[in-house]
Design a protein around this motif. Structure first.
Motif, PDB file in Angstrom:
ATOM      1  N   ALA A 109       0.829  -1.203   0.000  1.00  0.00           N
ATOM      2  CA  ALA A 109       0.000   0.000   0.000  1.00  0.00           C
ATOM      3  C   ALA A 109       0.867   1.256   0.000  1.00  0.00           C
ATOM      4  N   THR A 116      -5.910  -3.170 -10.764  1.00  0.00           N
ATOM      5  CA  THR A 116      -6.973  -2.754  -9.848  1.00  0.00           C
ATOM      6  C   THR A 116      -6.444  -2.628  -8.430  1.00  0.00           C
ATOM      7  N   GLU A 117      -5.602  -3.564  -8.032  1.00  0.00           N
ATOM      8  CA  GLU A 117      -5.017  -3.492  -6.691  1.00  0.00           C
ATOM      9  C   GLU A 117      -4.137  -2.253  -6.554  1.00  0.00           C
ATOM     10  N   VAL A 124      -4.566   0.558  -8.044  1.00  0.00           N
ATOM     11  CA  VAL A 124      -5.467   1.698  -7.895  1.00  0.00           C
ATOM     12  C   VAL A 124      -6.020   1.751  -6.475  1.00  0.00           C
ATOM     13  N   ASN A 125      -6.464   0.593  -5.964  1.00  0.00           N
ATOM     14  CA  ASN A 125      -7.092   0.539  -4.643  1.00  0.00           C
ATOM     15  C   ASN A 125      -6.127   0.820  -3.504  1.00  0.00           C
ATOM     16  N   THR A 126      -4.828   0.607  -3.741  1.00  0.00           N
ATOM     17  CA  THR A 126      -3.835   0.830  -2.680  1.00  0.00           C
ATOM     18  C   THR A 126      -3.077   2.144  -2.876  1.00  0.00           C
ATOM     19  N   HIS A 127      -3.684   3.051  -3.630  1.00  0.00           N
ATOM     20  CA  HIS A 127      -3.254   4.458  -3.730  1.00  0.00           C
ATOM     21  C   HIS A 127      -2.050   4.713  -4.633  1.00  0.00           C
ATOM     22  N   LYS A 148      -2.033   4.738  -7.965  1.00  0.00           N
ATOM     23  CA  LYS A 148      -2.472   5.660  -9.009  1.00  0.00           C
ATOM     24  C   LYS A 148      -2.689   7.057  -8.433  1.00  0.00           C
ATOM     25  N   ASP A 149      -3.240   7.129  -7.242  1.00  0.00           N
ATOM     26  CA  ASP A 149      -3.447   8.431  -6.622  1.00  0.00           C
ATOM     27  C   ASP A 149      -2.112   9.150  -6.418  1.00  0.00           C
TER      28      ASP A 149
END
Length: 391
Positions: free
Chosen positions: A169, A200-201, A203-206, A208-209
């Protein structure tokens, strides 16, 4: 921390950005985020391309390290295709490791392996010493450390990029990644993220953010796939030229002999990865970015014609210590001319080699890896900043 074992593959030739598909290692272009603007160059016209590689060296990242070893010289060759106002910028690379239990907890399990440096053999040498070991992966902390503790260029036309690579993460640790990235952006340093795993993981673990916030690119890669090397009809001849170019180096100074031996060792390291990797390293030696003026008399005298006059006898290799200064200058001039000839021969073969690789790559599915991710985004940023790509 994941326990899957990664296998081989970093740093490939420049390719244009592909849109996201359901296969691995595709970039997500951050359409909602403001892209870097083209900045006005400073009066002196000096340019640098500075790239900091922040590699997760926790237990699950063996494959990531292997990618770094196998793609370094391809990335260097991508960087050397970039010109600013017709000139090749200085290329500096830094290496960090983070997330390794062998590192200091007080330092957030972070180590600056090398500063930003033009010594490409040093970067290669240090890559081959990295080992994985447990760890807590703090992306915010390592971005903050690289931003504050590396010597980043001040000129507006410099290109400054951070690449954070890992698989846990992105928001772990006591340092907020958004605050760390904000500090980087204040210095025009753009932050790219490369997640080793499912898109997808990531993206979900930030991850991409983090790239969105850093005005960079987000990639996910499948580190379990081995790089697909394309053998060309020109590889053997280029490698032979590498052996010849090594004979044109004349070591000087207290560390000259050691650095000359290091050059040969990094040849051997490249060969342990693949013959294609060794060929890519040989191509790098034909470029102006591969310079060794700190220990090689030929490179030194390109910038300082009076270098011989400043050296003590004991700072020269044994075979030159009884020569006159004029004799030494003549020997250096001969070696310099010989090197230029070899570099031109390698450059011509390298063009044919790359054309062959490009043609073959179109016939097969593109192999996505860390090298492609970095090369792709480097070229993308370069065009935004007014650089041109000249193969």
């Amino acid at each position: 921390m994941k326990t899957s074992i990664f296998i081989t593959t970093i740093l490939a030739t420049a390719i244009s950005l592909a849109s996201c598909q359901n296969s691995n290692a595709k970039p997500i272009v951050n359409n909602a985020v403001e892209t870097p603007t083209i900045e006005t160059p400073t009066a002196d016209g000096s340019t640098k391309i500075q790239v900091a590689l922040l590699l997760d060296t926790s237990n699950s990242m063996d494959g990531l390290i292997e990618q770094a070893k196998s793609r370094l010289w391809n990335i260097v060759n991508t960087l050397t295709t970039l010109k600013y106002n017709g000139k090749t910028p200085d290329i500096e690379i830094s290496l960090y490791e983070y997330g390794n239990d062998g590192l200091s907890a007080e330092a957030n399990y972070i180590r600056q392996v090398t500063p930003l440096s033009t010594d490409l053999d040093l970067i290669s040498e240090k890559l081959f010493t990295l080992r994985t070991n447990g760890g807590n992966e703090y992306c915010g902390a390592v971005i903050q450390d690289a931003t504050k503790n590396l010597v980043w260029g001040k000129d507006n036309n410099n290109m400054k990029l951070i690449y954070v690579c890992g698989n846990e993460a992105f928001n772990q640790g006591g340092i907020n990644y958004k605050e760390a990235i904000s500090d980087a952006l204040k210095n025009n340093i753009y932050v790219n993220t490369i997640f080793c795993g499912d898109q997808t993981e990531g993206v979900n673990t930030h991850w991409k953010d983090g790239a969105d916030y850093g005005k960079g690119k987000f990639f996910n890669i499948d580190s379990n796939k081995v790089v697909q090397y394309i053998v060309t009809p020109y590889d053997v001849e280029i490698t032979r030229y590498n052996d010849r170019i090594n004979t044109t180096y004349i070591n000087y100074g207290s560390r000259g002999y050691e650095k000359k031996r290091s050059q040969e060792k990094e040849d051997d390291n490249a060969k342990t990865i693949s013959s294609a990797n060794m060929t890519a390293r040989a191509v790098s030696k034909s470029k102006s970015a591969y310079k060794n003026d700190s220990w090689d008399l030929v490179d030194k005298m390109k910038d300082d014609k009076s270098a011989i006059d400043k050296l003590k006898k004991e700072e020269l290799p044994a075979e030159l210590q009884n020569k006159t200064k004029e004799e030494i200058k003549a020997i250096v001039a001969t070696k310099s001319k010989e090197r230029e000839t070899i570099q031109k021969e390698i450059a011509e073969l390298a063009k044919k080699r790359q054309a062959y690789i490009d043609a073959e790559a179109k016939k097969t599915k593109k192999q996505d890896d860390l090298g492609n991710a970095i090369s792709t985004s480097i070229v993308s940023f370069a065009k935004l900043k007014g650089y041109t790509v000249e193969n």
